[in-house]
Write an enzyme that holds these catalytic residues in place. Structure first.
Site, PDB file in Angstrom:
ATOM      1  N   LYS A 165       1.872   4.792   7.122  1.00  0.00           N
ATOM      2  CA  LYS A 165       1.058   5.681   6.284  1.00  0.00           C
ATOM      3  C   LYS A 165       1.711   7.048   6.212  1.00  0.00           C
ATOM      4  O   LYS A 165       2.610   7.359   6.984  1.00  0.00           O
ATOM      5  CB  LYS A 165      -0.351   5.836   6.896  1.00  0.00           C
ATOM      6  CG  LYS A 165      -1.181   4.552   6.905  1.00  0.00           C
ATOM      7  CD  LYS A 165      -1.786   4.246   5.550  1.00  0.00           C
ATOM      8  CE  LYS A 165      -2.478   2.900   5.514  1.00  0.00           C
ATOM      9  NZ  LYS A 165      -1.556   1.786   5.255  1.00  0.00           N
ATOM     10  N   SER A 192       0.795  -1.228   0.000  1.00  0.00           N
ATOM     11  CA  SER A 192       0.000   0.000   0.000  1.00  0.00           C
ATOM     12  C   SER A 192       0.829   1.280   0.000  1.00  0.00           C
ATOM     13  O   SER A 192       0.297   2.363  -0.152  1.00  0.00           O
ATOM     14  CB  SER A 192      -0.962   0.009   1.197  1.00  0.00           C
ATOM     15  OG  SER A 192      -0.271   0.418   2.363  1.00  0.00           O
TER      16      SER A 192
END
Lengths: 418, 131
Positions: B89, B52
């Site tokens: 993230k 991701s």
């Protein structure tokens, strides 16, 4: 002024840094071999799980209460401890590492009015940099700082016992048995003389204290009164005895297994010996059956082997340990514990010229040991070992609930799914 | 995180032969730790599993260097803990909302509520990728 900085529930907190799911849940850490509880999180303490609780008797209760069980992960705890101490060194030029989770700091450079704020900043920095919750007790002496640290939880993590009047207010309700350096035996004696709080002890006569508690006890009392008598010990004193001893999960009957175990412990002890740059003149080996188990034929014995000249050479030490075992091993018994003890330790520089007729460890052997320590340091303990230590080592301890060595092994670092 | 120091040996002898012209310029060999790690006591390593963050150049099995001592600022890539789970993230602000976003079109952003269980564990400073 001195601070005692103490990690909260250190072992459990180490596990939580890398397993945030354990936050807010009861966590217990087991001894080597998963035998009994040696550390608890606050939640586990609140469940009244005692220190030393035997895992096998508590296992069902743990499951009922969703208690997280961890085997002790000393490589992780050791590394986290060193990190905490490194961060603390930013706050004081003088740090005494007192134990794996406690340090004394001198704070003489901090204005008294700033101590509380300084303590809070220390706490926040350790929590942020290392993830370790700590408390601090700050006072005029080490002994008072110890008292203050016990109260830090009720004071947002930092308790400053200063000036002396404030300290005495606390000492008036502080049990004398909990004073650092007093201990249970003295506490009972003191209580017999109507000294039950730390303040009572402060008010006792110097001559009486010295007579009954020796000069060491008098120092403790002076410290409680606010006069520093104990300075920081920044360099850890050399150990006088090096011991490596383990309980087997399953009792061992076989001579070979016992001999392998003792050889392994000896090799580990020799590593420690070389790390503190000492030679050993006496080695003691000890084996015993499980004295807690009824209906078992019991046997325990130890043997001592001495060297004419101090040595730190693993093969020589292992040979002596095995020789010792041969004299005390009796077949037919179920051995539960085995250990080696190095005594008569001599610092390298002192011992090198003691005996004209013996030669100290020759240079190539020295180089070999250095090389072995380096390889085992870099690639993990036991990477390079003597054949005497055995191959599969079925007697080795069990650690069923071991977490990863997140900070000391490349193949065990924290894995994060992204 | 101990770091061996590479100290070059003095090669030339005093009396015989010519001294090395480099002796006056002796320097200590480069140490990658010094370059990558500013705060050793606060630095941890994290192995990446997943795709991701590929848009940020972070691939499966890469090794991240994470510095806990740094204050996370908008735009940083961070290791965060959301409801007890670790993730990596980028910390961003969109329309006055603080978000943790992936760098991959298939993954939606995660909003950081005031009351939510998201905490920043550390700031990613480098990503080691095997070429």
């Amino acid at each position: 002024m001195y601070a005692l900085v103490d990690c909260n529930n250190f072992y459990a907190s180490c596990e939580r840094v890398f397993q945030p799911r354990l936050m807010g849940r009861p966590v217990v850490v087991l001894s080597n071999n998963d035998g009994c509880v040696i550390a608890r999180s606050q939640e586990a303490k609140d469940l009244d799980i005692p220190m030393g609780a035997h895992y096998h008797t508590w296992e069902a209760a743990f499951r009922r209460n969703n208690v997280i069980v961890c085997s002790s992960n000393y490589p992780l705890y050791g590394d986290m401890s060193a990190r905490v101490m490194t961060v603390l060194k930013e706050f004081s030029p003088h740090v005494e590492v007192y134990s794996i989770d406690e340090s004394f700091l001198s704070l003489h450079h901090v204005p008294v009015a700033d101590l509380l704020r300084y303590g809070q900043r220390m706490r926040q920095t350790v929590a942020k940099h290392v993830g370790m919750p700590v408390g601090a007790g700050i006072a005029a002496t080490k002994t008072l700082a110890k008292v203050a640290s016990k109260l830090s939880k009720q004071h947002n993590g930092v308790c400053v016992l200063h000036p002396q009047a404030k300290a005495e207010e606390v000492l008036a309700t502080f049990p004398v048995s909990k004073v650092w350096g007093i201990g249970g035996r003295y506490a009972r004696f003191l209580q017999g003389h109507e000294i039950s709080t730390a303040l009572d002890l402060c008010h006792a006569k110097d001559s009486w204290i010295q007579q009954h508690l020796s000069i060491v006890g008098l120092r403790t009392v002076m410290e409680l009164r606010g006069t520093p008598c104990l300075s920081l010990e920044e360099v850890a004193p050399r150990k006088q005895v090096i011991a490596v001893s383990r309980t087997f999960r399953n009792a061992v009957k076989d001579y070979t297994a016992l001999s392998e175990a003792l050889a392994t412990y000896t090799a580990r002890a020799a590593e420690k010996l070389r790390a503190q740059q000492c030679g050993c003149t006496i080695i003691k080996v000890h084996v015993a059956t499980n004295i807690y188990q009824d209906g078992l034929s019991q046997y325990g014995n130890s043997a001592t082997v001495s060297f004419a000249l101090p040595t730190d050479y693993t093969p020589r030490l292992v040979k002596a340990a095995v020789q010792g075992l041969k004299t005390i091993y009796r077949p037919g018994y179920a051995y539960k514990i085995a250990g080696v003890y190095f005594m008569g330790l001599v610092a390298e520089e002192e011992g090198s010229q003691l005996d004209l007729f013996n030669t100290p460890t020759p240079a190539p052997s020295r180089a070999l040991m250095k090389c072995m320590d380096r390889i085992n340091g870099e690639h993990g303990r036991g990477t390079l070992k003597l054949a005497a230590e055995g191959g599969t080592q079925p007697w080795r301890m069990r650690q069923k609930h071991l977490s990863q060595r997140y900070t000391t092994r490349w193949n065990e670092v924290l894995k994060v799914g992204v | 995180m101990k770091s061996p120091l590479f100290i070059p040996l003095l090669q030339s002898r005093i009396a015989a032969g010519f001294p090395s012209p480099a002796d006056d310029y002796l320097d200590v060999a480069l140490d990658l730790n010094e370059h990558l790690i500013a705060h050793p006591a606060a630095t941890f390593y994290v192995r990446v599993a997943g795709s991701s963050m590929e848009g940020a150049g972070i691939f499966d099995d890469d090794l991240l260097i994470v510095d806990r001592s740094l204050e996370a600022t908008l735009g940083n890539i961070v290791v965060a803990v959301i409801d007890g789970d670790f993730t990596v993230k980028r910390l961003v602000k969109r329309r006055n909302k603080v978000l943790l976003v992936s760098e991959h079109p298939d993954y939606p952003p995660i909003q950081v509520h005031e009351e939510s269980e998201a905490t920043i564990w550390g700031v990613v400073t480098y990503c080691l990728h095997r070429c």
